[in-house]
Design a protein around this motif. Structure first.
Motif, mmCIF file in Angstrom:
data_model
loop_
_atom_site.group_PDB
_atom_site.id
_atom_site.type_symbol
_atom_site.label_atom_id
_atom_site.label_comp_id
_atom_site.label_asym_id
_atom_site.label_seq_id
_atom_site.Cartn_x
_atom_site.Cartn_y
_atom_site.Cartn_z
ATOM 1 N N VAL A 156 49.042 31.350 43.862
ATOM 2 C CA VAL A 156 50.429 31.776 43.740
ATOM 3 C C VAL A 156 50.486 32.549 42.189
ATOM 4 N N GLY A 157 50.224 31.587 41.132
ATOM 5 C CA GLY A 157 50.237 32.215 39.890
ATOM 6 C C GLY A 157 49.361 33.289 39.515
ATOM 7 N N PHE A 158 48.225 33.356 39.918
ATOM 8 C CA PHE A 158 47.314 34.384 39.603
ATOM 9 C C PHE A 158 47.652 35.704 40.483
ATOM 10 N N SER A 159 47.889 35.430 41.734
ATOM 11 C CA SER A 159 48.443 36.613 42.552
ATOM 12 C C SER A 159 49.425 37.288 42.001
ATOM 13 N N LEU A 160 50.677 36.595 41.392
ATOM 14 C CA LEU A 160 51.705 37.225 40.672
ATOM 15 C C LEU A 160 51.205 37.930 39.395
ATOM 16 N N SER A 161 50.182 37.273 38.818
ATOM 17 C CA SER A 161 49.818 38.007 37.286
ATOM 18 C C SER A 161 48.986 39.244 37.924
ATOM 19 N N LEU A 162 48.229 38.966 38.838
ATOM 20 C CA LEU A 162 47.410 40.394 39.295
ATOM 21 C C LEU A 162 48.663 41.622 39.655
ATOM 22 N N CYS A 210 41.284 39.176 39.719
ATOM 23 C CA CYS A 210 40.741 39.356 40.964
ATOM 24 C C CYS A 210 39.345 38.237 40.924
ATOM 25 N N LEU A 211 38.746 38.114 39.895
ATOM 26 C CA LEU A 211 37.523 37.163 39.969
ATOM 27 C C LEU A 211 37.907 35.790 40.312
ATOM 28 N N PHE A 212 39.018 35.323 39.702
ATOM 29 C CA PHE A 212 39.365 33.905 40.040
ATOM 30 C C PHE A 212 40.088 33.623 41.588
ATOM 31 N N LEU A 213 40.782 34.671 42.080
ATOM 32 C CA LEU A 213 41.106 34.588 43.552
ATOM 33 C C LEU A 213 39.813 34.654 44.339
ATOM 34 N N PHE A 214 39.087 35.694 44.035
ATOM 35 C CA PHE A 214 37.724 35.866 44.823
ATOM 36 C C PHE A 214 36.853 34.587 44.861
ATOM 37 N N LEU A 215 36.656 33.953 43.646
ATOM 38 C CA LEU A 215 35.704 32.907 43.488
ATOM 39 C C LEU A 215 36.307 31.698 43.491
ATOM 40 N N GLU A 216 37.618 31.419 43.641
ATOM 41 C CA GLU A 216 38.347 30.104 43.562
ATOM 42 C C GLU A 216 37.576 29.280 42.475
ATOM 43 N N VAL A 273 49.515 31.635 26.624
ATOM 44 C CA VAL A 273 49.472 29.982 26.381
ATOM 45 C C VAL A 273 49.219 29.381 27.832
ATOM 46 N N LEU A 274 50.015 29.784 28.549
ATOM 47 C CA LEU A 274 49.776 29.295 30.135
ATOM 48 C C LEU A 274 48.278 29.456 30.485
ATOM 49 N N HIS A 275 47.690 30.559 30.287
ATOM 50 C CA HIS A 275 46.431 30.862 31.048
ATOM 51 C C HIS A 275 45.589 30.178 30.029
ATOM 52 N N GLY A 287 37.624 26.505 39.627
ATOM 53 C CA GLY A 287 38.261 25.350 39.328
ATOM 54 C C GLY A 287 38.215 23.984 40.364
ATOM 55 N N SER A 288 37.764 24.669 41.648
ATOM 56 C CA SER A 288 37.646 23.480 42.760
ATOM 57 C C SER A 288 38.899 22.560 42.936
ATOM 58 N N MET A 289 39.777 23.325 43.281
ATOM 59 C CA MET A 289 41.403 22.473 43.248
ATOM 60 C C MET A 289 41.480 22.458 44.716
ATOM 61 N N THR A 290 42.490 21.495 44.829
ATOM 62 C CA THR A 290 42.772 21.231 46.343
ATOM 63 C C THR A 290 44.370 21.055 46.396
ATOM 64 N N GLY A 291 44.921 20.827 47.499
ATOM 65 C CA GLY A 291 46.381 20.645 47.630
ATOM 66 C C GLY A 291 47.344 21.449 47.003
ATOM 67 N N PRO A 292 48.473 21.005 46.590
ATOM 68 C CA PRO A 292 49.591 21.879 45.926
ATOM 69 C C PRO A 292 49.141 22.520 44.704
ATOM 70 N N LEU A 293 48.343 21.935 44.057
ATOM 71 C CA LEU A 293 47.673 22.629 42.692
ATOM 72 C C LEU A 293 47.134 23.845 42.864
ATOM 73 N N LYS A 294 46.228 23.970 44.074
ATOM 74 C CA LYS A 294 45.517 24.996 44.536
ATOM 75 C C LYS A 294 46.475 26.091 44.890
ATOM 76 N N LEU A 295 47.373 25.751 45.639
ATOM 77 C CA LEU A 295 48.835 26.681 46.051
ATOM 78 C C LEU A 295 49.404 27.271 44.955
ATOM 79 N N VAL A 296 49.812 26.556 43.994
ATOM 80 C CA VAL A 296 50.540 26.954 42.721
ATOM 81 C C VAL A 296 49.669 27.935 41.840
ATOM 82 N N THR A 297 48.327 27.343 41.789
ATOM 83 C CA THR A 297 47.388 28.279 41.104
ATOM 84 C C THR A 297 47.107 29.623 41.662
#
Length: 434
Positions: A417-423, A397-403, A339-341, A405-415
């Motif tokens: 971290v979330g994808f890194s933990l998922s990986l 891996c694709l998400f972290l490599f391609l970045e 659901v979160l993803h 979503g065009s996010m910035t600031g805290p949201l970018k960091l949270v995302t």
């Protein structure tokens, strides 16, 4: 991620939009380019009505009307059906405009209320025959069956649309292009679709005299049923009068059991979209004779050699009323993860749509591919299928490599971290299974 979902509608107009209750003066445009994207602007109203349905059923029945696996599959189908529009104007409008520019017989005034109402009737009449043929011609049913594949009946079911249907549906509207301006047609094409959202619910009963004229939740429940009395009935879009005129009307009586007559028991959205095409392919080559092969394509989905054009009702399984929907049990943590993803990829989808005019074609294609990959992975999770770990490793891996979503600031960091933990989690899962 910054969302720019622009809306030119007031709250009152947005609410009335869902019930075909906007007036000609509010929705008349000279050029087709001026017509608003009403379907995209309806997104918050889809969500709002689904929340209302959820709350009402919870207090009335003490349980939720949505199953996570089925609802996510329906919303995934809705997302997939709109992705081609990111690459340009839809074929429904493109074909219509071509006929209008090159073959129109005369031109009705674009700013006349009479033209608006004629387009309302024309689009609804064309939809009736498109819908009916989508049930009576196997090749067309291969696309439309997506919408009927849900064994639930709630507002999320309305979003379960086919990717392929629009590639033949435009043909049914072409006669109007001989005299009705594209800008007027484009409005009603969207309104007819949006009206059909609210009728996908069990919380609304009989609506009295309105049942004689309008397509209602009661009428449309029959259409989605696999009971014998429901088969090939109530094809209406907005007006039920077409079914009454052409002999395809049936009122709701006994409890309706929803879904395909032969359930597919799947939640992976690409399989939901394409499984009947594979069935046709196998049946086509397994059926002897050229005439019979053509019948496989152009007669009803229940047809067999020696049977009537639409098949025999006796070949459809009898409904006992005790049928249980396909509902694999998966861990709560996996449901929460899915659901979160899913919510995240819904945000990516809305972001791409809101900014498609400024994004490069390559970026849009990349986004489309990533959305499809995510929806497919979520569907496989809902089926508790093996191999999800590998797909998730690739996706993270694709998400972290391609970045994306065009996010910035805290949201970018949270995302990140979330994808890194998922990986890391899915990597450990893969190692532990080796």
């Amino acid at each position: 991620m910054v969302l720019h979902l622009q809306s030119n509608l007031t709250l009152s107009q947005g609410a009335r939009l869902m019930f075909y209750a906007l007036t000609p003066s509010e929705t008349t445009f000279k050029e087709v380019e001026e017509v608003q994207d009403y379907v995209q602007q309806a997104t918050p109203y889809f969500v709002g009505l689904m929340i209302i349905e959820l709350v009402v059923t919870w207090f009335h029945k003490g349980k939720t009307v949505f199953r996570i696996n089925d609802a996510l599959t329906s919303i995934s189908a809705g997302i997939l059906s709109r992705l081609p529009e990111l690459l340009g104007r839809g074929i429904e409008l493109t074909g219509y405009i071509y006929i209008w520019k090159n073959f129109r017989l005369f031109e009705l005034p674009w700013d006349s209320a009479w033209t608006w109402w004629l387009a309302f009737l024309g689009v609804d009449f064309a939809y009736y025959w498109l819908h009916r043929m989508s049930h009576e011609v196997n090749m067309l049913w291969a696309a439309h069956q997506v919408h009927h594949s849900s064994e639930d009946y709630n507002l999320s079911t309305a979003l379960r649309q086919s990717v392929l249907q629009k590639y033949f549906s435009w043909i049914f509207n072409l006669p109007m292009a001989l005299f009705i301006p594209p800008s007027v047609f484009a409005v009603h094409l969207q309104f007819n679709l949006l009206y059909q959202f609210w009728i996908h619910t069990e919380i609304i009963g009989n609506l009295g005299p309105l049942e004689l004229i309008l397509n209602t939740p009661s009428h449309h429940r029959v259409h989605h049923g696999r009971n014998h009395y429901c088969i090939d009935k109530n094809y209406a879009g907005t007006l039920i009068i077409w079914d009454r005129i052409f002999g395809t009307f049936a009122p709701e009586n006994e409890k309706v059991i929803f879904g395909l007559t032969h359930p597919i028991n799947a939640f992976e959205p690409l399989w939901v979209q394409c499984h009947h095409l594979l069935y046709i392919w196998k049946t086509f080559w397994g059926t002897p004779g050229i005439s019979n092969k053509m019948s496989v394509l152009f007669k009803g989905p229940g047809w067999q050699p020696g049977k009537p054009r639409l098949g025999c009702l006796e070949d459809i399984p009898i409904i006992s009323g005790n049928e249980m929907p396909h509902n694999p049990q998966i861990p709560v943590w996996l449901q929460l993860y899915a659901v979160l993803h899913f919510i995240f990829i819904l945000g990516v989808y809305l972001h791409i749509f809101a900014n498609k005019s400024v994004l490069s074609e390559f970026t849009i294609l990349l986004g489309i591919g990533y959305v499809i990959l995510t929806l497919s992975s979520v569907g496989l999770m809902m089926e508790n299928r093996s191999g999800v770990a590998i797909i998730e490793i690739i996706r993270c891996c694709l998400f972290l490599f391609l970045e994306l979503g065009s996010m910035t600031g805290p949201l970018k960091l949270v995302t990140e971290v979330g994808f890194s933990l998922s990986l890391a989690f899915w990597g450990l899962q893969s190692i532990m299974k080796i």
